[in-house]
Design a protein around this motif. Structure first.
Motif, PDB file in Angstrom:
ATOM      1  N   GLU A  85       2.040  -4.343   7.895  1.00 42.38           N
ATOM      2  CA  GLU A  85       0.801  -4.083   7.421  1.00 42.38           C
ATOM      3  C   GLU A  85       0.402  -2.525   8.023  1.00 42.38           C
ATOM      4  OE1 GLU A  85      -1.404  -5.211   5.695  1.00 42.38           O
ATOM      5  OE2 GLU A  85      -0.770  -7.175   5.630  1.00 42.38           O
ATOM      6  N   VAL A  86      -0.257  -1.456   7.365  1.00 41.67           N
ATOM      7  CA  VAL A  86      -0.266  -0.345   7.786  1.00 41.67           C
ATOM      8  C   VAL A  86      -0.857  -0.143   8.901  1.00 41.67           C
ATOM      9  CG1 VAL A  86      -1.990   1.791   7.278  1.00 41.67           C
ATOM     10  CG2 VAL A  86      -1.143   0.399   5.258  1.00 41.67           C
ATOM     11  N   GLY A  87      -0.301   0.529   9.864  1.00 42.59           N
ATOM     12  CA  GLY A  87      -0.789   0.533  11.315  1.00 42.59           C
ATOM     13  C   GLY A  87      -0.118  -0.220  12.210  1.00 42.59           C
ATOM     14  N   THR A  88       0.662  -1.300  11.750  1.00 45.31           N
ATOM     15  CA  THR A  88       1.446  -2.156  12.710  1.00 45.31           C
ATOM     16  C   THR A  88       2.314  -1.447  13.490  1.00 45.31           C
ATOM     17  OG1 THR A  88       0.982  -4.141  11.177  1.00 45.31           O
ATOM     18  CG2 THR A  88       3.006  -4.227  12.716  1.00 45.31           C
ATOM     19  N   TRP A  89       2.461  -1.465  14.672  1.00 45.24           N
ATOM     20  CA  TRP A  89       3.412  -0.959  15.709  1.00 45.24           C
ATOM     21  C   TRP A  89       4.673  -1.815  15.732  1.00 45.24           C
ATOM     22  CZ3 TRP A  89       2.137   3.516  18.273  1.00 45.24           C
ATOM     23  CH2 TRP A  89       0.795   3.852  18.301  1.00 45.24           C
ATOM     24  N   ILE A  92       7.755   2.818  20.627  1.00 46.53           N
ATOM     25  CA  ILE A  92       7.169   1.693  19.407  1.00 46.53           C
ATOM     26  C   ILE A  92       6.244   2.595  18.431  1.00 46.53           C
ATOM     27  CG2 ILE A  92       5.240   1.265  20.669  1.00 46.53           C
ATOM     28  CD1 ILE A  92       5.468  -1.647  19.485  1.00 46.53           C
ATOM     29  N   THR A  93       6.686   2.702  17.196  1.00 46.71           N
ATOM     30  CA  THR A  93       6.154   3.525  16.446  1.00 46.71           C
ATOM     31  C   THR A  93       5.029   2.813  15.337  1.00 46.71           C
ATOM     32  OG1 THR A  93       8.058   4.795  16.342  1.00 46.71           O
ATOM     33  CG2 THR A  93       7.049   4.805  14.179  1.00 46.71           C
ATOM     34  N   ARG A  94       4.421   3.611  14.519  1.00 44.38           N
ATOM     35  CA  ARG A  94       3.543   3.041  13.505  1.00 44.38           C
ATOM     36  C   ARG A  94       3.493   4.132  12.322  1.00 44.38           C
ATOM     37  NH1 ARG A  94      -2.773   2.742  15.592  1.00 44.38           N
ATOM     38  NH2 ARG A  94      -2.932   4.980  16.193  1.00 44.38           N
ATOM     39  N   HIS A  95       2.830   3.542  11.277  1.00 49.23           N
ATOM     40  CA  HIS A  95       2.652   4.467  10.070  1.00 49.23           C
ATOM     41  C   HIS A  95       1.338   4.036   9.470  1.00 49.23           C
ATOM     42  CE1 HIS A  95       6.838   4.973  10.296  1.00 49.23           C
ATOM     43  NE2 HIS A  95       7.181   4.003  10.127  1.00 49.23           N
ATOM     44  N   MET A  96       0.546   5.178   9.641  1.00 45.10           N
ATOM     45  CA  MET A  96      -0.988   5.156   8.824  1.00 45.10           C
ATOM     46  C   MET A  96      -1.220   5.162   7.629  1.00 45.10           C
ATOM     47  SD  MET A  96      -2.198   4.171  12.053  1.00 45.10           S
ATOM     48  CE  MET A  96      -3.887   4.545  11.745  1.00 45.10           C
ATOM     49  N   GLN A  97      -0.165   5.494   6.603  1.00 50.66           N
ATOM     50  CA  GLN A  97      -0.347   6.057   5.498  1.00 50.66           C
ATOM     51  C   GLN A  97       0.173   4.874   4.435  1.00 50.66           C
ATOM     52  OE1 GLN A  97      -1.055   9.597   4.192  1.00 50.66           O
ATOM     53  NE2 GLN A  97      -1.832  10.336   6.227  1.00 50.66           N
ATOM     54  N   CYS A  98       0.880   3.964   4.996  1.00 50.78           N
ATOM     55  CA  CYS A  98       1.413   2.947   3.990  1.00 50.78           C
ATOM     56  C   CYS A  98       1.961   1.705   4.777  1.00 50.78           C
ATOM     57  CB  CYS A  98       2.743   3.588   3.265  1.00 50.78           C
ATOM     58  SG  CYS A  98       4.146   3.956   4.287  1.00 50.78           S
ATOM     59  N   THR A  99       2.346   0.513   3.991  1.00 51.18           N
ATOM     60  CA  THR A  99       3.054  -0.419   4.410  1.00 51.18           C
ATOM     61  C   THR A  99       4.394  -0.061   4.433  1.00 51.18           C
ATOM     62  OG1 THR A  99       3.064  -1.262   2.115  1.00 51.18           O
ATOM     63  CG2 THR A  99       1.436  -2.267   3.330  1.00 51.18           C
ATOM     64  N   GLN A 100       5.346  -0.927   5.063  1.00 47.07           N
ATOM     65  CA  GLN A 100       6.685  -0.657   4.988  1.00 47.07           C
ATOM     66  C   GLN A 100       7.487  -1.986   4.959  1.00 47.07           C
ATOM     67  OE1 GLN A 100       8.105   0.931   8.808  1.00 47.07           O
ATOM     68  NE2 GLN A 100      10.223   1.282   7.871  1.00 47.07           N
ATOM     69  N   ASN A 144       0.946  -1.253   0.081  1.00 49.19           N
ATOM     70  CA  ASN A 144      -0.013   0.064  -0.240  1.00 49.19           C
ATOM     71  C   ASN A 144       0.769   1.086   0.003  1.00 49.19           C
ATOM     72  OD1 ASN A 144      -1.672   2.019   0.644  1.00 49.19           O
ATOM     73  ND2 ASN A 144      -2.839   1.030   2.073  1.00 49.19           N
ATOM     74  N   LEU A 145       1.256   1.640  -1.141  1.00 45.93           N
ATOM     75  CA  LEU A 145       2.085   2.857  -1.295  1.00 45.93           C
ATOM     76  C   LEU A 145       1.317   4.013  -2.221  1.00 45.93           C
ATOM     77  CD1 LEU A 145       5.324   0.887  -2.012  1.00 45.93           C
ATOM     78  CD2 LEU A 145       4.774   2.092  -0.014  1.00 45.93           C
ATOM     79  N   GLN A 146       0.074   4.043  -2.080  1.00 52.06           N
ATOM     80  CA  GLN A 146      -0.544   4.829  -3.217  1.00 52.06           C
ATOM     81  C   GLN A 146      -0.557   6.246  -2.676  1.00 52.06           C
ATOM     82  OE1 GLN A 146      -2.204   2.269  -1.860  1.00 52.06           O
ATOM     83  NE2 GLN A 146      -4.070   2.865  -0.912  1.00 52.06           N
ATOM     84  N   ASN A 147      -0.437   6.268  -1.295  1.00 52.58           N
ATOM     85  CA  ASN A 147      -0.484   7.998  -0.598  1.00 52.58           C
ATOM     86  C   ASN A 147       0.577   8.587  -0.995  1.00 52.58           C
ATOM     87  OD1 ASN A 147      -3.158   7.404   0.284  1.00 52.58           O
ATOM     88  ND2 ASN A 147      -2.352   6.076   1.920  1.00 52.58           N
ATOM     89  N   GLY A 148       1.555   8.477  -1.720  1.00 51.72           N
ATOM     90  CA  GLY A 148       2.705   9.189  -2.129  1.00 51.72           C
ATOM     91  C   GLY A 148       3.561   8.755  -2.776  1.00 51.72           C
ATOM     92  N   ILE A 149       4.826   9.379  -2.867  1.00 52.69           N
ATOM     93  CA  ILE A 149       5.868   8.669  -3.396  1.00 52.69           C
ATOM     94  C   ILE A 149       6.831   7.602  -2.905  1.00 52.69           C
ATOM     95  CG2 ILE A 149       8.140   9.403  -4.724  1.00 52.69           C
ATOM     96  CD1 ILE A 149       7.009  12.463  -4.941  1.00 52.69           C
ATOM     97  N   LEU A 187      11.532   0.094   2.171  1.00 49.29           N
ATOM     98  CA  LEU A 187      10.512   0.754   1.365  1.00 49.29           C
ATOM     99  C   LEU A 187       9.452   1.115   2.157  1.00 49.29           C
ATOM    100  CD1 LEU A 187       9.165   0.818  -1.554  1.00 49.29           C
ATOM    101  CD2 LEU A 187       8.479  -1.509  -1.406  1.00 49.29           C
ATOM    102  N   GLU A 188       9.211   2.421   1.745  1.00 51.64           N
ATOM    103  CA  GLU A 188       7.983   3.111   2.414  1.00 51.64           C
ATOM    104  C   GLU A 188       7.679   4.285   1.438  1.00 51.64           C
ATOM    105  OE1 GLU A 188       9.742   4.133   6.313  1.00 51.64           O
ATOM    106  OE2 GLU A 188      11.185   5.457   5.405  1.00 51.64           O
ATOM    107  N   LEU A 189       7.226   5.385   2.038  1.00 49.74           N
ATOM    108  CA  LEU A 189       6.873   6.548   1.253  1.00 49.74           C
ATOM    109  C   LEU A 189       7.872   7.626   1.662  1.00 49.74           C
ATOM    110  CD1 LEU A 189       2.822   6.977   1.530  1.00 49.74           C
ATOM    111  CD2 LEU A 189       4.483   6.006  -0.443  1.00 49.74           C
ATOM    112  N   SER A 190       8.228   8.533   0.479  1.00 55.71           N
ATOM    113  CA  SER A 190       9.336   9.617   0.778  1.00 55.71           C
ATOM    114  C   SER A 190       9.201  10.397   1.903  1.00 55.71           C
ATOM    115  CB  SER A 190       9.300  10.536  -0.510  1.00 55.71           C
ATOM    116  OG  SER A 190       8.216  11.026  -0.841  1.00 55.71           O
ATOM    117  N   ASP A 191       8.115  10.619   2.381  1.00 58.62           N
ATOM    118  CA  ASP A 191       7.934  11.560   3.582  1.00 58.62           C
ATOM    119  C   ASP A 191       7.374  10.718   4.796  1.00 58.62           C
ATOM    120  OD1 ASP A 191       5.373  11.029   2.698  1.00 58.62           O
ATOM    121  OD2 ASP A 191       4.782  12.955   2.534  1.00 58.62           O
ATOM    122  N   THR A 192       7.267   9.386   4.824  1.00 58.42           N
ATOM    123  CA  THR A 192       7.008   8.740   6.079  1.00 58.42           C
ATOM    124  C   THR A 192       7.335   9.133   7.266  1.00 58.42           C
ATOM    125  OG1 THR A 192       6.377   6.624   4.727  1.00 58.42           O
ATOM    126  CG2 THR A 192       6.843   6.329   6.851  1.00 58.42           C
TER     127      THR A 192
END
Length: 164
Positions: free
Chosen positions: A118-122, A67-75, A44-49, A138-143
């Motif tokens: 997955e998106v949101g995984t801590w 512990i961190t999570r990203h809500m806009q993309c998979t990593q 899921n990388l459609q929300n950015g570059i 592999l993530e988004l350029s501004d993750t």
């Protein structure tokens, strides 16, 4: 009045596609020419570059309290040079702002595969015993600027974790 923190040990287990399913995917090598299927990383990388890069990390021990999570993309993460490593994860629950303590797990990842979170995984890590490890990411350029949500267990629970 000072408060002391507690250190909770978490037992690492070797990662498998089955035991990691709640957090993401484990991707192993496949034969050249294999058709795309569900064993390939479901990205899921459609929300950015998208940004694919290599980062060199230095050994940091095996303790963590953030512990961190990203809500806009998979990593996707994987080590180079066949080096094994550890990561702590907690399943995504996008309706709450705090990971569930009782659901934190630690996995040992061999150097012959990569993981997709997955998106949101801590997640906390990577951690390893080597002096340094190069990781591809592999993530988004501004993750790490706009999609980086961190929970601090020392602040919330006076708690630190140690991977064993």
């Amino acid at each position: 009045m000072s408060t002391s923190k507690t250190v909770q040990q978490l037992q690492a287990e070797w990662i498998t596609p089955e035991n990691f399913r709640r957090y993401g995917q484990v991707i192993f090598a496949s034969k050249d020419g294999k058709a795309y299927d569900t064993k390939d990383a479901q990205l899921n990388l459609q929300n950015g570059i998208p940004r694919f890069y290599i980062v060199r990390l230095q050994r940091q021990g095996r303790k963590f309290y953030k512990i961190t999570r990203h809500m806009q993309c998979t990593q996707c993460l994987g080590s180079l040079s066949g080096k094994d490593w550890l990561i702590a994860v907690c399943p995504p629950d996008n309706n709450v702002d705090e990971p569930a303590l009782e659901e934190i797990a630690v996995f040992r990842i061999p150097g012959n595969c990569f993981i997709k979170l997955e998106v949101g995984t801590w997640h906390a890590g990577p951690y390893f015993e080597h002096e340094f490890v190069d990781f591809y990411n592999l993530e988004l350029s501004d993750t790490n600027v706009v999609d980086h949500f961190t929970h601090d267990f020392v602040k919330s629970h006076q708690l630190e974790f140690e991977m064993v």
